[in-house]
Scaffold this motif. Structure first.
Motif, PDB file in Angstrom:
ATOM      1  N   ALA A  43     108.254  77.949  56.981  1.00 12.25           N
ATOM      2  CA  ALA A  43     109.319  77.161  57.647  1.00 12.25           C
ATOM      3  C   ALA A  43     108.650  76.321  57.048  1.00 12.25           C
ATOM      4  O   ALA A  43     109.742  75.276  56.844  1.00 12.25           O
ATOM      5  N   ARG A  44     107.772  75.345  56.496  1.00  5.91           N
ATOM      6  CA  ARG A  44     106.785  74.352  55.644  1.00  5.91           C
ATOM      7  C   ARG A  44     107.367  73.054  56.441  1.00  5.91           C
ATOM      8  O   ARG A  44     108.149  72.383  55.671  1.00  5.91           O
ATOM      9  N   LEU A  45     106.760  73.041  58.007  1.00  7.10           N
ATOM     10  CA  LEU A  45     108.219  71.631  58.477  1.00  7.10           C
ATOM     11  C   LEU A  45     107.584  71.616  59.478  1.00  7.10           C
ATOM     12  O   LEU A  45     107.179  71.956  60.427  1.00  7.10           O
ATOM     13  N   PRO A  46     106.361  70.618  59.341  1.00 13.25           N
ATOM     14  CA  PRO A  46     105.660  69.921  59.949  1.00 13.25           C
ATOM     15  C   PRO A  46     105.920  68.984  61.217  1.00 13.25           C
ATOM     16  O   PRO A  46     105.344  68.974  61.944  1.00 13.25           O
ATOM     17  N   ASN A  47     106.981  68.840  60.402  1.00 17.01           N
ATOM     18  CA  ASN A  47     107.969  67.792  62.036  1.00 17.01           C
ATOM     19  C   ASN A  47     109.259  68.172  62.773  1.00 17.01           C
ATOM     20  O   ASN A  47     110.408  67.594  62.204  1.00 17.01           O
ATOM     21  N   PRO A  48     109.373  69.199  62.869  1.00 15.85           N
ATOM     22  CA  PRO A  48     110.257  70.275  63.165  1.00 15.85           C
ATOM     23  C   PRO A  48     111.331  69.454  64.008  1.00 15.85           C
ATOM     24  O   PRO A  48     110.550  68.456  65.186  1.00 15.85           O
ATOM     25  N   ILE A  49     112.378  69.544  64.216  1.00  9.59           N
ATOM     26  CA  ILE A  49     113.312  68.782  65.276  1.00  9.59           C
ATOM     27  C   ILE A  49     113.090  69.874  66.482  1.00  9.59           C
ATOM     28  O   ILE A  49     114.019  70.798  66.321  1.00  9.59           O
ATOM     29  N   MET A  50     113.520  69.579  67.398  1.00  9.29           N
ATOM     30  CA  MET A  50     114.252  69.999  68.724  1.00  9.29           C
ATOM     31  C   MET A  50     115.337  69.538  69.595  1.00  9.29           C
ATOM     32  O   MET A  50     114.981  68.115  70.287  1.00  9.29           O
ATOM     33  N   LEU A  51     116.680  69.672  69.278  1.00  7.07           N
ATOM     34  CA  LEU A  51     118.005  69.013  69.903  1.00  7.07           C
ATOM     35  C   LEU A  51     118.038  69.777  71.753  1.00  7.07           C
ATOM     36  O   LEU A  51     118.344  71.126  71.167  1.00  7.07           O
ATOM     37  N   ILE A  52     118.278  68.764  72.350  1.00  5.90           N
ATOM     38  CA  ILE A  52     118.221  69.096  73.533  1.00  5.90           C
ATOM     39  C   ILE A  52     119.591  68.152  74.158  1.00  5.90           C
ATOM     40  O   ILE A  52     119.938  67.555  74.249  1.00  5.90           O
ATOM     41  N   ALA A  53     120.793  69.521  74.852  1.00  5.19           N
ATOM     42  CA  ALA A  53     121.642  68.800  75.004  1.00  5.19           C
ATOM     43  C   ALA A  53     122.268  69.239  76.431  1.00  5.19           C
ATOM     44  O   ALA A  53     121.219  70.614  77.515  1.00  5.19           O
ATOM     45  N   ALA A  54     122.185  69.024  77.602  1.00  2.00           N
ATOM     46  CA  ALA A  54     122.699  68.681  79.079  1.00  2.00           C
ATOM     47  C   ALA A  54     124.344  69.014  79.331  1.00  2.00           C
ATOM     48  O   ALA A  54     125.019  68.363  79.929  1.00  2.00           O
ATOM     49  N   PRO A  55     124.922  69.945  79.064  1.00  2.00           N
ATOM     50  CA  PRO A  55     126.390  70.117  79.506  1.00  2.00           C
ATOM     51  C   PRO A  55     126.479  70.359  81.317  1.00  2.00           C
ATOM     52  O   PRO A  55     124.868  70.813  81.315  1.00  2.00           O
ATOM     53  N   PRO A  56     127.656  70.389  81.950  1.00  2.42           N
ATOM     54  CA  PRO A  56     128.309  69.570  81.370  1.00  2.42           C
ATOM     55  C   PRO A  56     128.445  68.073  80.225  1.00  2.42           C
ATOM     56  O   PRO A  56     129.165  68.100  80.093  1.00  2.42           O
ATOM     57  N   LYS A  57     128.130  67.491  80.906  1.00  2.00           N
ATOM     58  CA  LYS A  57     127.723  65.656  80.609  1.00  2.00           C
ATOM     59  C   LYS A  57     127.432  65.888  78.808  1.00  2.00           C
ATOM     60  O   LYS A  57     126.618  67.086  78.314  1.00  2.00           O
ATOM     61  N   LYS A  58     128.138  65.029  78.693  1.00  2.00           N
ATOM     62  CA  LYS A  58     128.068  64.205  77.158  1.00  2.00           C
ATOM     63  C   LYS A  58     126.936  64.134  76.648  1.00  2.00           C
ATOM     64  O   LYS A  58     127.276  62.616  76.527  1.00  2.00           O
ATOM     65  N   GLU A  59     124.950  64.974  76.953  1.00  2.00           N
ATOM     66  CA  GLU A  59     124.458  64.006  76.509  1.00  2.00           C
ATOM     67  C   GLU A  59     123.081  64.971  75.451  1.00  2.00           C
ATOM     68  O   GLU A  59     122.874  66.234  75.903  1.00  2.00           O
ATOM     69  N   PHE A  60     122.732  64.157  74.827  1.00  2.00           N
ATOM     70  CA  PHE A  60     121.712  64.809  74.552  1.00  2.00           C
ATOM     71  C   PHE A  60     120.823  63.939  73.616  1.00  2.00           C
ATOM     72  O   PHE A  60     120.404  63.292  74.217  1.00  2.00           O
ATOM     73  N   LYS A  61     119.805  64.459  73.073  1.00  2.00           N
ATOM     74  CA  LYS A  61     118.189  63.934  73.187  1.00  2.00           C
ATOM     75  C   LYS A  61     117.823  64.314  71.720  1.00  2.00           C
ATOM     76  O   LYS A  61     117.770  66.045  72.182  1.00  2.00           O
ATOM     77  N   ALA A  62     117.581  64.261  70.516  1.00  2.00           N
ATOM     78  CA  ALA A  62     116.966  65.250  69.366  1.00  2.00           C
ATOM     79  C   ALA A  62     115.300  64.551  69.732  1.00  2.00           C
ATOM     80  O   ALA A  62     115.054  62.551  69.538  1.00  2.00           O
ATOM     81  N   TRP A  63     114.611  65.361  69.614  1.00  2.00           N
ATOM     82  CA  TRP A  63     112.893  65.478  69.821  1.00  2.00           C
ATOM     83  C   TRP A  63     112.609  65.570  68.297  1.00  2.00           C
ATOM     84  O   TRP A  63     112.723  66.634  67.624  1.00  2.00           O
ATOM     85  N   VAL A  64     111.852  64.700  67.880  1.00  2.00           N
ATOM     86  CA  VAL A  64     110.292  65.789  66.787  1.00  2.00           C
ATOM     87  C   VAL A  64     109.676  65.121  66.689  1.00  2.00           C
ATOM     88  O   VAL A  64     108.260  64.002  67.056  1.00  2.00           O
ATOM     89  N   TYR A  65     108.537  66.429  66.106  1.00  2.00           N
ATOM     90  CA  TYR A  65     107.274  66.687  66.235  1.00  2.00           C
ATOM     91  C   TYR A  65     106.395  66.501  65.781  1.00  2.00           C
ATOM     92  O   TYR A  65     107.070  66.224  64.544  1.00  2.00           O
TER      93      TYR A  65
END
Ligand code: ZN
Length: 156
Positions: free
Chosen positions: A115-137
């Motif tokens: 994948a050659r991706l040293p800093n992958p993103i993990m996006l997590i949402a919390a339905p039914p709330k319209k809320e999410f966070k994007a985490w970078v490793y």
């Protein structure tokens, strides 16, 4: 480090819509885009779970064959500009923070050479709330400890 992630509005709309459709179970998929510079990424596309994904109340296993095919198709279609940037998934009726399992998953993505991706993103949402966070490793030099940065999100 301060990561900035530009997210196309339709991408997050899709995440909320798919997340609500699968409630009370988890769902997820992959996110695609490109790096603007070392601290900035642009998410242009999102791919859903796939027909062979397994949706549980506390777990989710994506349809990886489907994802591989879709990632390759987007890559070619975009003139090799749009690539895999990470994963997204939902925490139904909960909060968009990384579980220990999520941390292990994102570490595995970073270690996956193909994948050659040293800093992958993990996006997590919390339905039914319209809320999410994007985490970078990331890995902190000198002691190589793992860090999960909460990215600043900008919609476009
Ligand atoms: Zn999770």
């Amino acid at each position: 480090m301060r990561y900035k992630i530009w997210i196309k509005r339709t991408v997050i709309d899709f995440v909320y819509e798919n997340g609500n459709r699968w409630l009370p179970k988890e769902t997820g998929g992959v996110i695609l885009g490109y790096r603007a510079n070392s601290l900035s990424m642009v998410i242009t596309d999102v791919i859903g779970p796939g027909s062979k994904a397994v949706h549980g109340h506390y777990n989710f296993h994506p349809d990886q064959v489907f994802h591989k095919k879709e990632i390759a198709r987007k890559y070619e279609e975009s003139g090799q500009r749009i690539t895999y940037l990470g994963d997204w998934h939902t925490h139904p009726n909960s909060y968009p923070y990384l579980s220990n399992q999520d941390k292990a998953t994102v570490r595995k993505i970073a270690a996956y050479k193909e994948a050659r991706l040293p800093n992958p993103i993990m996006l997590i949402a919390a339905p039914p709330k319209k809320e999410f966070k994007a985490w970078v490793y990331g890995v902190c030099r000198p002691n190589k400890s793992a860090i999960y940065y909460k990215a600043e999100v900008i919609f476009y």
